[in-house]
Design an enzyme around this catalytic site. Structure first.
Site, PDB file in Angstrom:
ATOM      1  N   ARG A 153       0.858  -1.181   0.000  1.00  0.00           N
ATOM      2  CA  ARG A 153       0.000   0.000   0.000  1.00  0.00           C
ATOM      3  C   ARG A 153       0.896   1.234   0.000  1.00  0.00           C
ATOM      4  O   ARG A 153       1.968   1.235   0.625  1.00  0.00           O
ATOM      5  CB  ARG A 153      -0.886   0.044   1.256  1.00  0.00           C
ATOM      6  N   GLU A 173      -5.699   7.264  -6.146  1.00  0.00           N
ATOM      7  CA  GLU A 173      -5.852   6.403  -7.317  1.00  0.00           C
ATOM      8  C   GLU A 173      -7.184   6.719  -7.986  1.00  0.00           C
ATOM      9  O   GLU A 173      -8.182   6.834  -7.271  1.00  0.00           O
ATOM     10  CB  GLU A 173      -5.794   4.925  -6.905  1.00  0.00           C
ATOM     11  N   HIS A 231      -2.009  -0.284  -9.928  1.00  0.00           N
ATOM     12  CA  HIS A 231      -2.631  -1.179  -8.929  1.00  0.00           C
ATOM     13  C   HIS A 231      -3.090  -2.492  -9.593  1.00  0.00           C
ATOM     14  O   HIS A 231      -4.279  -2.840  -9.544  1.00  0.00           O
ATOM     15  CB  HIS A 231      -3.798  -0.469  -8.231  1.00  0.00           C
TER      16      HIS A 231
END
Ligand code: NAD
Length: 313
Positions: A228, A257, A276
């Site tokens: 993360r 994001e 991601h």
């Protein structure tokens, strides 16, 4: 009355079919921003939640909610204790994605060690000779340092055991399994040629990789972050790459994001960026979607979930 489940329109068909086959009605939303859900999914009884923040005020916006089924294993976008106190289960999909994230981590290691992306880009630009002056490095004989030795970290170690690397790991709560030598944090940071982050976001791990840690790492080291963004001080990592405190980075997760187009990451040298995608294979997406859907079905049928990360008050 038919119960309703909010899902992102881009959820794998396997997950949507699982829910409709069990008699639930879908509320498909184009995104999962809080404002969108508050407008379009206000009468949902359950939700399959991706990575968007799910603020506590959603308890008022979605008053029928009984389960928030995270599609994945990180649940830092939802306050599980708050929702537990308000009678809403929060669940994850712990058996669905570790093997895939571990594969992607190895792909990142191979990409950087063999210089693949740079070679491909330069060849496509007609620069055949570029590679001769830009060599990669062998993984064999190097040290792989895994921070966070949970489901994914262990799977990385197991898969890396064929690479003739020295595999070490740091995790204050984990026991050894024979695939990695458990070491203290400083030893890992100082000796690893590749450091890969797989710890949970906790108050202790938040921004735990910063200026001091980059100074401890080898100037030839690579830092891979498929965990993360919150684990790393982003500015410190960008500076470390710019100043040569570490040689390479590979980053898949970001504070915001999608990553805004003017974000400093785009102008940071010596780093590969992905949107991601660590668990973005067809098989893994299907597993996460059906596992999350199965938790929604269990809860809405009055059963206990299998993979809850909270308790109800
Ligand atoms: N990029 C992606 O697409 C993607 C996909 C899946 C998971 N993830 C992230 O990967 C991470 C790991 O997932 P997992 O399924 O292996 O979780 P997990 O809970 O099985 O493992 C996390 C490990 O972190 C360890 N840990 C806790 N505090 C620590 C500390 N201070 N220092 C070192 N280790 C510490 C825990 O003991 C645990 O073993 C999560 O943060 C998750 O959000 C990202």
């Amino acid at each position: 009355m038919t119960q309703k489940v909010a899902v992102p329109a881009y959820l794998s068909q396997a997950g949507k079919d699982y829910l409709t086959d069990h008699g639930f009605e879908l509320i498909e939303t184009a995104d999962q921003k809080a404002a969108t859900l508050a407008k379009e999914a206000t009468d949902a009884d359950g939700i399959v939640l991706m990575t968007d923040p799910f603020p506590n005020e959603m308890i008022e916006k979605m008053p029928n909610l009984k389960v928030i089924a995270r599609h994945g294993v990180g649940y830092d976008n939802v306050d599980q204790d708050f929702f537990g106190d308000h009678g809403v289960w929060v669940t994850i999909t712990p058996t669905a994605n570790a093997a895939t994230v571990a594969e992607t981590t190895l792909a990142a290691m191979f990409n950087i060690s063999a210089n693949l992306t740079a070679d491909i880009n330069h060849m496509k630009a007609g620069e055949w000779g570029w590679a001769g002056n830009h060599k990669g490095f062998d993984l064999a004989g190097k040290t792989l340092g895994i921070m966070g030795y949970g489901r994914i970290g262990r799977m990385v170690a197991a898969k890396a055991s064929a690479l003739d690397m020295h595999v070490i790991a740091y995790d204050p709560f984990a026991k050894g399994d024979g695939n990695a030598e458990l070491v203290d944090r400083d030893t890992l940071l100082k000796t690893a040629d590749i450091v890969t982050l797989h710890m949970l976001v906790t108050p202790e791990t938040t921004h735990s990789i910063g200026e001091k840690e980059f100074k401890m790492m080898k100037p030839t080291a690579t830092l891979i972050n498929f965990g993360r963004a919150a684990l790393v001080d982003q500015q410190a990592m960008q500076a470390a790459l710019r100043n040569g405190e570490i040689a390479h980075g590979f980053v898949d997760v970001f504070d915001e994001e999608p990553l805004p187009k003017d974000d400093p990451w785009f102008s940071t040298p010596n780093v590969l960026l992905t949107p991601h995608i660590a668990s973005n294979t067809t098989e893994c997406m299907n597993r996460m979607a059906t596992d999350a859907a199965s938790e929604v079905v269990r809860v809405l049928n009055g059963e206990k979930p299998k993979w809850n990360v909270n308790q109800l008050k």
